[in-house]
Design a protein around this motif. Structure first.
Motif, short mmCIF file in Angstrom:
data_model
loop_
_atom_site.label_atom_id
_atom_site.label_comp_id
_atom_site.label_asym_id
_atom_site.label_seq_id
_atom_site.Cartn_x
_atom_site.Cartn_y
_atom_site.Cartn_z
N GLN A 89 0.84 -1.19 0.00
CA GLN A 89 0.00 0.00 0.00
C GLN A 89 0.88 1.24 0.00
O GLN A 89 1.89 1.29 0.69
N VAL A 90 0.50 2.24 -0.77
CA VAL A 90 1.25 3.50 -0.80
C VAL A 90 1.05 4.25 0.51
O VAL A 90 1.97 4.84 1.04
N SER A 91 -0.14 4.20 1.04
CA SER A 91 -0.47 4.92 2.26
C SER A 91 -1.22 3.99 3.20
O SER A 91 -1.89 3.06 2.76
N ARG A 92 -1.13 4.26 4.48
CA ARG A 92 -1.89 3.43 5.41
C ARG A 92 -3.39 3.70 5.31
O ARG A 92 -4.20 3.00 5.87
N PHE A 93 -3.76 4.76 4.58
CA PHE A 93 -5.17 5.09 4.37
C PHE A 93 -5.66 4.64 3.00
O PHE A 93 -6.73 5.02 2.56
N ALA A 94 -4.89 3.82 2.31
CA ALA A 94 -5.25 3.35 0.98
C ALA A 94 -6.45 2.40 1.06
O ALA A 94 -6.78 1.88 2.12
N GLN A 95 -7.07 2.16 -0.06
CA GLN A 95 -8.23 1.27 -0.14
C GLN A 95 -7.79 -0.19 0.03
O GLN A 95 -6.67 -0.53 -0.31
N PRO A 96 -8.70 -1.04 0.53
CA PRO A 96 -8.37 -2.47 0.63
C PRO A 96 -8.02 -3.04 -0.74
O PRO A 96 -8.62 -2.67 -1.75
N GLN A 97 -7.03 -3.92 -0.77
CA GLN A 97 -6.62 -4.54 -2.03
C GLN A 97 -7.08 -5.99 -2.03
O GLN A 97 -7.17 -6.60 -0.97
N PRO A 98 -7.37 -6.57 -3.18
CA PRO A 98 -7.92 -7.92 -3.21
C PRO A 98 -6.92 -9.04 -2.92
O PRO A 98 -7.33 -10.16 -2.65
N PHE A 99 -5.62 -8.77 -2.98
CA PHE A 99 -4.64 -9.81 -2.64
C PHE A 99 -3.37 -9.14 -2.14
O PHE A 99 -3.15 -7.96 -2.37
N ASP A 100 -2.55 -9.92 -1.42
CA ASP A 100 -1.33 -9.38 -0.82
C ASP A 100 -0.09 -9.57 -1.67
O ASP A 100 0.82 -8.76 -1.62
N PHE A 101 -0.02 -10.67 -2.41
CA PHE A 101 1.10 -10.84 -3.33
C PHE A 101 0.76 -11.80 -4.46
O PHE A 101 -0.14 -12.62 -4.35
N LEU A 102 1.49 -11.63 -5.56
CA LEU A 102 1.45 -12.56 -6.68
C LEU A 102 2.58 -13.55 -6.47
O LEU A 102 3.71 -13.15 -6.12
N MET A 103 2.31 -14.81 -6.69
CA MET A 103 3.33 -15.84 -6.47
C MET A 103 3.54 -16.60 -7.78
O MET A 103 2.59 -17.12 -8.36
N PHE A 104 4.79 -16.64 -8.21
CA PHE A 104 5.17 -17.34 -9.43
C PHE A 104 6.07 -18.51 -9.07
O PHE A 104 7.01 -18.35 -8.30
N ARG A 105 5.77 -19.69 -9.62
CA ARG A 105 6.63 -20.87 -9.46
C ARG A 105 6.76 -21.54 -10.81
O ARG A 105 5.79 -21.61 -11.57
N PRO A 106 7.93 -22.10 -11.12
CA PRO A 106 8.09 -22.82 -12.39
C PRO A 106 7.09 -23.98 -12.48
O PRO A 106 6.87 -24.69 -11.51
#
Length: 115
Positions: free
Chosen positions: A32-49
């Motif tokens: 999040q850019v700011s602690r007052f930012a809008q909720p995001q639908p996921f925390d991270f993208l995960m890539f695996r071979p």
């Protein structure tokens, strides 16, 4: 409020360590850019071979599948990735996992072998 934010940060770091324990994993955290930012639908993208991309939402203690960001994650369009919730209970180092499958969050036991 500051303590819950710190607990969420610790859980997020724990989830990143867990994910990076699998060979070849690359994570793209969604900060999040700011602690007052809008909720995001996921925390991270995960890539695996040789695995589908995962959109992971990290939780501490409760599933909270009715939360707005979780409903948004479930409603994201597309089919070439998996949508997962990772829940860490207190003092737990590996998460309980749920994955969005068609119309519900289903518990999965070993997400790394099913592709």
């Amino acid at each position: 409020m500051p303590n819950s934010r710190a607990k969420g940060s610790r859980t997020f770091r724990k989830a990143c360590r867990y994910a990076l324990g699998f060979p070849g994993t690359v994570l793209l955290p969604m900060y999040q850019v700011s602690r007052f930012a809008q909720p995001q639908p996921f925390d991270f993208l995960m890539f695996r071979p040789t695995h589908w991309i995962r959109l992971v939402e990290v939780r501490t203690g409760q599933w909270g599948v009715a939360k707005p960001q979780t409903r948004t994650l479930a409603g994201l369009p597309g089919e070439m990735y998996r949508k997962q919730l990772w829940r860490f209970q207190d003092r737990q180092m590996t998460p309980d996992l749920r994955e969005w499958q068609e119309d519900a969050w289903n518990t999965i036991t070993n997400p790394w072998e099913v592709e």
